[in-house]
Design a protein around this motif. Structure first.
Motif, PDB file in Angstrom:
ATOM      1  N   LEU A 193       0.785  -1.029   0.063  1.00 22.06           N
ATOM      2  CA  LEU A 193      -0.097   0.039  -0.023  1.00 22.06           C
ATOM      3  C   LEU A 193       1.070   1.186  -0.046  1.00 22.06           C
ATOM      4  O   LEU A 193       0.685   2.212  -0.822  1.00 22.06           O
ATOM      5  CB  LEU A 193      -1.079  -0.159   1.165  1.00 22.06           C
ATOM      6  CG  LEU A 193      -1.614   1.186   1.463  1.00 22.06           C
ATOM      7  CD1 LEU A 193      -2.751   1.431   0.257  1.00 22.06           C
ATOM      8  CD2 LEU A 193      -2.458   1.137   2.757  1.00 22.06           C
ATOM      9  N   VAL A 194       1.712   1.436   0.750  1.00 17.69           N
ATOM     10  CA  VAL A 194       2.618   2.606   0.833  1.00 17.69           C
ATOM     11  C   VAL A 194       3.554   2.699  -0.335  1.00 17.69           C
ATOM     12  O   VAL A 194       3.395   3.990  -1.004  1.00 17.69           O
ATOM     13  CB  VAL A 194       3.814   2.319   2.036  1.00 17.69           C
ATOM     14  CG1 VAL A 194       4.754   3.533   1.997  1.00 17.69           C
ATOM     15  CG2 VAL A 194       2.991   2.255   3.432  1.00 17.69           C
ATOM     16  N   GLU A 195       3.922   1.543  -1.013  1.00 14.15           N
ATOM     17  CA  GLU A 195       4.831   1.765  -2.233  1.00 14.15           C
ATOM     18  C   GLU A 195       3.797   2.136  -3.608  1.00 14.15           C
ATOM     19  O   GLU A 195       4.237   3.105  -3.954  1.00 14.15           O
ATOM     20  CB  GLU A 195       5.531   0.427  -2.572  1.00 14.15           C
ATOM     21  CG  GLU A 195       6.594   0.482  -3.757  1.00 14.15           C
ATOM     22  CD  GLU A 195       7.591   1.916  -3.535  1.00 14.15           C
ATOM     23  OE1 GLU A 195       7.923   2.515  -4.527  1.00 14.15           O
ATOM     24  OE2 GLU A 195       8.157   1.989  -2.789  1.00 14.15           O
ATOM     25  N   SER A 196       2.859   1.532  -3.191  1.00 17.95           N
ATOM     26  CA  SER A 196       1.936   1.940  -4.711  1.00 17.95           C
ATOM     27  C   SER A 196       1.435   3.313  -4.496  1.00 17.95           C
ATOM     28  O   SER A 196       1.235   3.912  -5.367  1.00 17.95           O
ATOM     29  CB  SER A 196       0.505   0.811  -4.682  1.00 17.95           C
ATOM     30  OG  SER A 196       0.071   0.795  -3.620  1.00 17.95           O
ATOM     31  N   SER A 197       1.094   3.508  -3.194  1.00 19.78           N
ATOM     32  CA  SER A 197       0.446   4.927  -3.262  1.00 19.78           C
ATOM     33  C   SER A 197       1.412   6.100  -3.435  1.00 19.78           C
ATOM     34  O   SER A 197       1.241   6.976  -3.790  1.00 19.78           O
ATOM     35  CB  SER A 197      -0.141   5.214  -1.450  1.00 19.78           C
ATOM     36  OG  SER A 197       0.829   5.338  -0.830  1.00 19.78           O
ATOM     37  N   LEU A 198       2.666   5.913  -3.007  1.00 20.70           N
ATOM     38  CA  LEU A 198       3.972   6.705  -3.531  1.00 20.70           C
ATOM     39  C   LEU A 198       3.937   6.964  -4.630  1.00 20.70           C
ATOM     40  O   LEU A 198       4.149   8.036  -5.343  1.00 20.70           O
ATOM     41  CB  LEU A 198       5.080   6.436  -2.667  1.00 20.70           C
ATOM     42  CG  LEU A 198       5.274   6.419  -1.150  1.00 20.70           C
ATOM     43  CD1 LEU A 198       6.365   5.860  -0.666  1.00 20.70           C
ATOM     44  CD2 LEU A 198       5.424   8.158  -0.831  1.00 20.70           C
ATOM     45  N   GLU A 199       4.059   5.789  -5.496  1.00 21.49           N
ATOM     46  CA  GLU A 199       4.221   5.957  -6.901  1.00 21.49           C
ATOM     47  C   GLU A 199       3.239   6.519  -7.671  1.00 21.49           C
ATOM     48  O   GLU A 199       3.379   7.435  -8.468  1.00 21.49           O
ATOM     49  CB  GLU A 199       4.198   4.335  -7.496  1.00 21.49           C
ATOM     50  CG  GLU A 199       5.368   3.507  -7.121  1.00 21.49           C
ATOM     51  CD  GLU A 199       6.961   4.372  -7.516  1.00 21.49           C
ATOM     52  OE1 GLU A 199       6.807   4.698  -8.756  1.00 21.49           O
ATOM     53  OE2 GLU A 199       7.708   4.173  -6.879  1.00 21.49           O
ATOM     54  N   GLY A 200       1.827   6.519  -7.325  1.00 19.61           N
ATOM     55  CA  GLY A 200       0.703   6.768  -7.932  1.00 19.61           C
ATOM     56  C   GLY A 200       0.674   8.610  -7.614  1.00 19.61           C
ATOM     57  O   GLY A 200       0.174   9.442  -8.298  1.00 19.61           O
ATOM     58  N   LEU A 201       1.001   8.824  -6.265  1.00 23.31           N
ATOM     59  CA  LEU A 201       0.986  10.028  -5.887  1.00 23.31           C
ATOM     60  C   LEU A 201       2.001  10.920  -6.423  1.00 23.31           C
ATOM     61  O   LEU A 201       1.770  12.291  -6.698  1.00 23.31           O
ATOM     62  CB  LEU A 201       1.042  10.237  -4.228  1.00 23.31           C
ATOM     63  CG  LEU A 201      -0.156   9.657  -3.333  1.00 23.31           C
ATOM     64  CD1 LEU A 201       0.281   9.610  -1.813  1.00 23.31           C
ATOM     65  CD2 LEU A 201      -1.149  10.746  -3.436  1.00 23.31           C
ATOM     66  N   MET A 202       2.984  10.308  -6.664  1.00 24.58           N
ATOM     67  CA  MET A 202       4.069  11.381  -7.615  1.00 24.58           C
ATOM     68  C   MET A 202       3.424  11.685  -8.965  1.00 24.58           C
ATOM     69  O   MET A 202       3.765  12.616  -9.214  1.00 24.58           O
ATOM     70  CB  MET A 202       5.508  10.390  -7.705  1.00 24.58           C
ATOM     71  CG  MET A 202       6.198  10.705  -6.474  1.00 24.58           C
ATOM     72  SD  MET A 202       7.923   9.783  -6.509  1.00 24.58           S
ATOM     73  CE  MET A 202       7.545   7.963  -6.234  1.00 24.58           C
ATOM     74  N   VAL A 203       2.663  10.887  -9.468  1.00 26.88           N
ATOM     75  CA  VAL A 203       2.116  11.030 -10.849  1.00 26.88           C
ATOM     76  C   VAL A 203       1.079  12.262 -10.665  1.00 26.88           C
ATOM     77  O   VAL A 203       0.987  13.192 -11.238  1.00 26.88           O
ATOM     78  CB  VAL A 203       1.702   9.877 -11.550  1.00 26.88           C
ATOM     79  CG1 VAL A 203       0.628  10.188 -12.773  1.00 26.88           C
ATOM     80  CG2 VAL A 203       2.410   8.843 -11.777  1.00 26.88           C
ATOM     81  N   ILE A 204       0.125  12.058  -9.709  1.00 23.64           N
ATOM     82  CA  ILE A 204      -0.866  12.879  -9.210  1.00 23.64           C
ATOM     83  C   ILE A 204      -0.206  14.290  -8.939  1.00 23.64           C
ATOM     84  O   ILE A 204      -0.567  15.317  -9.291  1.00 23.64           O
ATOM     85  CB  ILE A 204      -1.672  12.478  -8.296  1.00 23.64           C
ATOM     86  CG1 ILE A 204      -2.640  11.304  -8.541  1.00 23.64           C
ATOM     87  CG2 ILE A 204      -2.556  13.591  -7.492  1.00 23.64           C
ATOM     88  CD1 ILE A 204      -3.424  10.487  -7.600  1.00 23.64           C
TER      89      ILE A 204
END
Length: 202
Positions: A153-164
């Motif tokens: 959850l942490v890794e995937s949210s960081l990756e997505g949040l960088m795009v956002i």
């Protein structure tokens, strides 16, 4: 002088990869942006673009791994550590004016399956980063299975949040999610402590 040229080629490649990905970065782009002669590039990297990209990616992964490990080791409470990681990512984005995100995401999205070593390197990077997070949660008493899910959850949210954040040019989404994820981790740690006490008969 030779080392300066080699370093300049590596730094230029790292920047272009984060901006354009694997397929969007050509040797001509690297030569033009670095100002290095073609002969120097092949002298330092006889394997051409693939050798260069693999070396740059390996260095980038090592840097992220070191910073992640240091952040997790600096705090006994993994919820605090993870919150700091989200803040650090937000600062990184602001510092580069939201022009650069994860160093390997553009390479992964380009799916360079014709370069197996590069694909393996990217896969191993995510496994390592998720593993570091999982180990920190387990050390804090979170059961292995939930620790792995939280790490994902942490890794995937960081990756997505960088795009956002790059799309909106705003780090606020990172801050909002950091608070929620930290609270979730804190709850998991507390539940783990209760379970351990119950098992010990305390």
């Amino acid at each position: 002088m030779a080392n300066d040229t080699r370093t300049r080629i590596l730094d230029t490649t790292a920047l272009l990869l984060r901006q354009r990905g694997y397929h969007g970065t050509s040797l001509n782009d690297i030569l033009r942006a670095s100002g290095a002669p073609r002969g120097s590039l092949y002298f330092h990297f006889p394997g051409g673009k693939d050798q260069l990209v693999i070396e740059v990616t390996r260095d980038s992964v090592a840097g992220v791994t070191a910073r992640l490990g240091e952040a997790l080791a600096a705090e006994k409470d993994p919820a605090v550590a993870v919150h700091h990681i989200y803040q650090a990512v937000g600062r990184m984005l602001e510092d580069n004016q939201f022009s650069l995100g994860c160093p390997i995401a553009p390479v992964v999205l380009d799916s360079p399956t014709d370069v197996p070593e590069l694909a393996d390197l990217c896969r191993a990077a995510f496994e390592q980063w998720i593993g570091l997070l999982r180990e920190a949660f387990v050390r804090a008493g979170v059961p292995e299975r939930r620790a792995h899910a939280l790490a994902l959850l942490v890794e995937s949210s960081l990756e997505g949040l960088m795009v956002i954040a790059r799309a909106t040019r705003d780090r606020a989404p990172l801050q909002a999610v950091a608070d929620e994820v930290a609270a979730l981790i804190e709850t998991a740690v507390l539940a783990g402590e209760v379970r351990q006490r119950a098992e010990a008969g305390v």
